[in-house]
Design an enzyme around this catalytic site. Structure first.
Site: not given
Length: 168
Positions: A24, A30, A96, A111, A127
């Site tokens: 992705r 996390y 994120a 997330a 990231c």
């Protein structure tokens, strides 16, 4: 990028954590308890065929939700996700995002850190962005626990408004 994982396999095990490589957009992140992970599966041909617009709509969904809690979420130019205090010396990432689409059907998503243990982010370069601090809604509100189900409902409502759609 595996180089953004700052601990080895044994250290991961000692923290009850695992590393999974997936296909992705975005870099290492996390996922854990206290975080709302939303992976909408949409056929974008029913909305618009523009993955960048889709990301902006996901960001807008989270921004609208944070506003309900009195937190001002923002976009950070050139950096996907939702941030706080972008134009200050201490910008913080609260949500994120990493998506993929195949034949305009979306996979993966966002997330949102609500009550998550932020210590896990110290084991990665989130990231792939150095010098960026990750935060959570509970930390920003100085509240040890925010009702995840309430935030999920607020996210659904914000999503419906942003995408002009309804859940069935």
């Amino acid at each position: 990028n595996i180089s953004n994982l700052l601990i080895n396999e044994n250290q991961l095990k000692s923290k009850n954590a695992s590393f999974y490589k997936i296909n992705r957009g975005g870099d290492i992140t996390y996922h854990g308890p206290g975080q709302i992970v939303g992976y909408p599966i949409l056929d974008l041909e029913n909305f618009f065929t523009d993955i960048h617009q889709y990301l902006r709509f996901l960001e807008e969904t989270v921004i609208k939700t944070l506003k309900i809690y009195g937190v001002k979420g923002e976009r950070n130019s050139g950096k996907t996700g939702v941030w706080l205090d972008v134009n200050t010396p201490f910008p913080r990432k609260i949500c994120a995002m990493g998506v993929r689409a195949s034949r305009w059907v979306t996979m993966h998503g966002f997330a949102l850190n609500v009550n998550v243990n932020l210590d896990y982010f110290n084991n990665i370069i989130p990231c792939g962005l150095t010098n960026n601090i990750v935060t959570s809604l509970s930390k920003e509100l100085n509240n040890n626990y925010i009702d995840l189900n309430r935030v999920k409902d607020d996210l659904k409502n914000s999503f419906s408004k942003t995408f002009k759609s309804e859940f069935i």
